[in-house]
Design a protein around this motif. Sequence first.
Motif, PDB file in Angstrom:
ATOM      1  N   ASP A  58       0.811  -1.218   0.000  1.00  0.00           N
ATOM      2  CA  ASP A  58       0.000   0.000   0.000  1.00  0.00           C
ATOM      3  C   ASP A  58       0.846   1.272   0.000  1.00  0.00           C
ATOM      4  O   ASP A  58       0.303   2.366  -0.178  1.00  0.00           O
ATOM      5  CB  ASP A  58      -0.932   0.028   1.222  1.00  0.00           C
ATOM      6  CG  ASP A  58      -2.093  -0.947   1.065  1.00  0.00           C
ATOM      7  OD1 ASP A  58      -2.377  -1.329  -0.081  1.00  0.00           O
ATOM      8  OD2 ASP A  58      -2.686  -1.340   2.088  1.00  0.00           O
ATOM      9  N   LEU A  59       2.141   1.133   0.183  1.00  0.00           N
ATOM     10  CA  LEU A  59       3.012   2.312   0.223  1.00  0.00           C
ATOM     11  C   LEU A  59       3.138   2.938  -1.158  1.00  0.00           C
ATOM     12  O   LEU A  59       3.163   2.237  -2.167  1.00  0.00           O
ATOM     13  CB  LEU A  59       4.402   1.927   0.743  1.00  0.00           C
ATOM     14  CG  LEU A  59       4.483   1.494   2.211  1.00  0.00           C
ATOM     15  CD1 LEU A  59       5.886   1.017   2.538  1.00  0.00           C
ATOM     16  CD2 LEU A  59       4.097   2.649   3.128  1.00  0.00           C
ATOM     17  N   PRO A  60       3.234   4.290  -1.240  1.00  0.00           N
ATOM     18  CA  PRO A  60       3.326   4.959  -2.546  1.00  0.00           C
ATOM     19  C   PRO A  60       4.714   4.888  -3.176  1.00  0.00           C
ATOM     20  O   PRO A  60       4.910   5.338  -4.298  1.00  0.00           O
ATOM     21  CB  PRO A  60       2.954   6.415  -2.207  1.00  0.00           C
ATOM     22  CG  PRO A  60       3.378   6.581  -0.782  1.00  0.00           C
ATOM     23  CD  PRO A  60       3.146   5.242  -0.119  1.00  0.00           C
ATOM     24  N   TYR A  61       5.693   4.361  -2.445  1.00  0.00           N
ATOM     25  CA  TYR A  61       7.052   4.246  -2.983  1.00  0.00           C
ATOM     26  C   TYR A  61       7.489   2.786  -2.950  1.00  0.00           C
ATOM     27  O   TYR A  61       6.921   1.948  -2.244  1.00  0.00           O
ATOM     28  CB  TYR A  61       8.026   5.122  -2.182  1.00  0.00           C
ATOM     29  CG  TYR A  61       7.937   4.975  -0.697  1.00  0.00           C
ATOM     30  CD1 TYR A  61       8.628   3.967  -0.025  1.00  0.00           C
ATOM     31  CD2 TYR A  61       7.157   5.850   0.053  1.00  0.00           C
ATOM     32  CE1 TYR A  61       8.540   3.826   1.344  1.00  0.00           C
ATOM     33  CE2 TYR A  61       7.053   5.718   1.428  1.00  0.00           C
ATOM     34  CZ  TYR A  61       7.750   4.702   2.064  1.00  0.00           C
ATOM     35  OH  TYR A  61       7.654   4.561   3.418  1.00  0.00           O
ATOM     36  N   GLY A  62       8.514   2.469  -3.748  1.00  0.00           N
ATOM     37  CA  GLY A  62       8.991   1.097  -3.830  1.00  0.00           C
ATOM     38  C   GLY A  62       9.967   0.753  -2.727  1.00  0.00           C
ATOM     39  O   GLY A  62      10.689   1.621  -2.228  1.00  0.00           O
ATOM     40  N   LEU A  63       9.990  -0.517  -2.324  1.00  0.00           N
ATOM     41  CA  LEU A  63      10.925  -0.991  -1.307  1.00  0.00           C
ATOM     42  C   LEU A  63      11.516  -2.327  -1.729  1.00  0.00           C
ATOM     43  O   LEU A  63      10.799  -3.229  -2.170  1.00  0.00           O
ATOM     44  CB  LEU A  63      10.224  -1.161   0.046  1.00  0.00           C
ATOM     45  CG  LEU A  63       9.947   0.106   0.855  1.00  0.00           C
ATOM     46  CD1 LEU A  63       9.132  -0.237   2.093  1.00  0.00           C
ATOM     47  CD2 LEU A  63      11.240   0.803   1.264  1.00  0.00           C
ATOM     48  N   LEU A  64      12.844  -2.447  -1.587  1.00  0.00           N
ATOM     49  CA  LEU A  64      13.558  -3.697  -1.808  1.00  0.00           C
ATOM     50  C   LEU A  64      14.402  -3.976  -0.573  1.00  0.00           C
ATOM     51  O   LEU A  64      15.056  -3.066  -0.044  1.00  0.00           O
ATOM     52  CB  LEU A  64      14.468  -3.610  -3.038  1.00  0.00           C
ATOM     53  CG  LEU A  64      13.819  -3.366  -4.406  1.00  0.00           C
ATOM     54  CD1 LEU A  64      14.905  -3.138  -5.455  1.00  0.00           C
ATOM     55  CD2 LEU A  64      12.957  -4.544  -4.802  1.00  0.00           C
ATOM     56  N   PHE A  65      14.396  -5.221  -0.089  1.00  0.00           N
ATOM     57  CA  PHE A  65      15.189  -5.607   1.071  1.00  0.00           C
ATOM     58  C   PHE A  65      16.201  -6.658   0.629  1.00  0.00           C
ATOM     59  O   PHE A  65      15.822  -7.694   0.073  1.00  0.00           O
ATOM     60  CB  PHE A  65      14.294  -6.188   2.176  1.00  0.00           C
ATOM     61  CG  PHE A  65      13.264  -5.221   2.688  1.00  0.00           C
ATOM     62  CD1 PHE A  65      13.497  -4.473   3.827  1.00  0.00           C
ATOM     63  CD2 PHE A  65      12.049  -5.060   2.036  1.00  0.00           C
ATOM     64  CE1 PHE A  65      12.551  -3.591   4.311  1.00  0.00           C
ATOM     65  CE2 PHE A  65      11.091  -4.186   2.499  1.00  0.00           C
ATOM     66  CZ  PHE A  65      11.349  -3.440   3.648  1.00  0.00           C
ATOM     67  N   PHE A  66      17.481  -6.381   0.885  1.00  0.00           N
ATOM     68  CA  PHE A  66      18.538  -7.332   0.549  1.00  0.00           C
ATOM     69  C   PHE A  66      19.167  -7.851   1.839  1.00  0.00           C
ATOM     70  O   PHE A  66      19.683  -7.066   2.651  1.00  0.00           O
ATOM     71  CB  PHE A  66      19.609  -6.670  -0.324  1.00  0.00           C
ATOM     72  CG  PHE A  66      19.135  -6.335  -1.706  1.00  0.00           C
ATOM     73  CD1 PHE A  66      19.267  -7.245  -2.745  1.00  0.00           C
ATOM     74  CD2 PHE A  66      18.548  -5.106  -1.974  1.00  0.00           C
ATOM     75  CE1 PHE A  66      18.828  -6.944  -4.022  1.00  0.00           C
ATOM     76  CE2 PHE A  66      18.100  -4.785  -3.249  1.00  0.00           C
ATOM     77  CZ  PHE A  66      18.250  -5.714  -4.276  1.00  0.00           C
ATOM     78  N   LYS A  67      19.105  -9.158   2.039  1.00  0.00           N
ATOM     79  CA  LYS A  67      19.690  -9.810   3.212  1.00  0.00           C
ATOM     80  C   LYS A  67      20.794 -10.734   2.732  1.00  0.00           C
ATOM     81  O   LYS A  67      20.567 -11.566   1.839  1.00  0.00           O
ATOM     82  CB  LYS A  67      18.603 -10.607   3.956  1.00  0.00           C
ATOM     83  CG  LYS A  67      19.089 -11.380   5.163  1.00  0.00           C
ATOM     84  CD  LYS A  67      19.354 -10.496   6.354  1.00  0.00           C
ATOM     85  CE  LYS A  67      19.639 -11.312   7.609  1.00  0.00           C
ATOM     86  NZ  LYS A  67      20.030 -10.484   8.747  1.00  0.00           N
ATOM     87  N   ASP A  68      21.986 -10.599   3.316  1.00  0.00           N
ATOM     88  CA  ASP A  68      23.150 -11.388   2.884  1.00  0.00           C
ATOM     89  C   ASP A  68      23.383 -11.218   1.385  1.00  0.00           C
ATOM     90  O   ASP A  68      23.653 -12.176   0.653  1.00  0.00           O
ATOM     91  CB  ASP A  68      22.963 -12.875   3.224  1.00  0.00           C
ATOM     92  CG  ASP A  68      22.818 -13.111   4.721  1.00  0.00           C
ATOM     93  OD1 ASP A  68      23.482 -12.372   5.481  1.00  0.00           O
ATOM     94  OD2 ASP A  68      22.044 -14.000   5.111  1.00  0.00           O
ATOM     95  N   GLU A  69      23.230  -9.957   0.925  1.00  0.00           N
ATOM     96  CA  GLU A  69      23.491  -9.579  -0.468  1.00  0.00           C
ATOM     97  C   GLU A  69      22.454 -10.100  -1.461  1.00  0.00           C
ATOM     98  O   GLU A  69      22.574  -9.885  -2.668  1.00  0.00           O
ATOM     99  CB  GLU A  69      24.894 -10.034  -0.911  1.00  0.00           C
ATOM    100  CG  GLU A  69      26.034  -9.332  -0.200  1.00  0.00           C
ATOM    101  CD  GLU A  69      26.117  -7.861  -0.540  1.00  0.00           C
ATOM    102  OE1 GLU A  69      25.925  -7.517  -1.712  1.00  0.00           O
ATOM    103  OE2 GLU A  69      26.353  -7.055   0.372  1.00  0.00           O
TER     104      GLU A  69
END
Length: 483
Positions: free
Chosen positions: A125-136
Amino acid sequence: MTKATMVPLLENLFQYDDPVLILNTSCNIESISNKAAQILNLDEEIGKPLPMDDLSQSRWNSFLKRIRQEKFSFSSFNIKGKDSAYKEIKVFGMFLKKNNLVFLKILNEDSDNKFQLYRKHFLNDLPYGLLFFKDEMINEFNSRAIELLDIDLGNISNLSFDSFLSKYFDYGYKKLQFLSELKAFGHATLEVKRLNRQNEERYLTMNCKYFHYLDMIVVSIVDHTETVKLKQKVKELEHFSEIGKISANITHELKNALTSLKGFMELLKFNTTEEGKKYIKIIESEMQRMETILSEILYLAKPTKFIKEKVSMLHVIEEVIEIMQPQAYKNHVVIQLKADEECDSMITGNVNHLKQMFINLVKNAIEVMENGGTITIELKNICNKVQVLIQDEGTGIPEENLNKLFTPFFTTKDEGTGLGLSLVKKVVDEHHGKISVESIVDVGSTFILEFPGYTENYTKYYYDENQMKKLLASRTANSVPLV
């Protein structure tokens, strides 16, 4: 020592049967609910430390640091029950700075699953994008990030942070510099310009932040396209404003010079040969053309100073057709008008400016049909708006030129000035209208103009300063007179 019980503050924060407990910063129990004591198999008194193994103690120190900085966080601990068996629990924690206390809620499998579901909905629902990188490697993402970056969902599970960055850096050393900044300061920003699937330019800002205690990189993507385009438009308008001021001054001086030249040409007519008079006639013709061009430049450069009136678009177009018939006949062109008998063509406008605008459009249509053809002018009513379509059977306009048509001095003609369509655009803007172009090469083009229909009870007016003063002095309380 008092037995650990639920304090009133917790009762307000959580439901009575929630597995919650309060610890101080030394990990000593301040309060614990019956549900939490049952899950942990504890029967401890207030003031005793929460029993955990060495690994959990280390996690507690990191967890405490996080919640002090960010107010809340998640973690997991191995807790030793009264039967000496260890139980792993996942917790949600909050820090109450005023009391220097830590509130923990134990997450069971159901609540953890619910939280994951809520988190996914929240992220999407957020108006901006999100990416999560764990251990690269990619660990989590939301739908807005996929939309903005146009990432292939089939390969996203194998996306590494290094390969992600490689898409946006032309040179390796720039990527290394970016990674160095991210490592040194914990955050770095990347500005990206890309084309979306509709071949439209998008301007994105990617903010990368490294959370060392989670060993996670979070990338937020914000679409700044509208802001960038607005700034470009403002800069362009400022540029044209300066050009307009200079052009107005130069045009005024040149028109003065032309006026003097015309006077001298009249005198020369009485003191020259018959052959000389032929050349004088050519010179006068070219001077007339120069004066026309200068008038167009002056009109584009100066601010609008006129009052609009009630105008019949149908009558304006009929007059334009009558004016342009001789030129059309000479070029083997037929001009036809299509308008419904019940079509209400009334708008609020300026007759002379509208007439000049349609003359330019019809003149252009005639010139692009070298072998003759038909110009169709269609008048419609659409949702209280007057729409005019001018269709020719000319050579058409290449797609790469469509966005440049109304730019001053842009022309594809050998002897064109590039001012005709700029004048058209200015008249359309003055009347709060819209103009668009549809074209197929070697088939023809259609100019589509749309203007707000005339409204008896409410009409906008645009005055210069002196006209406004006169109007304010004479206007009545309930109406604005048409002038």
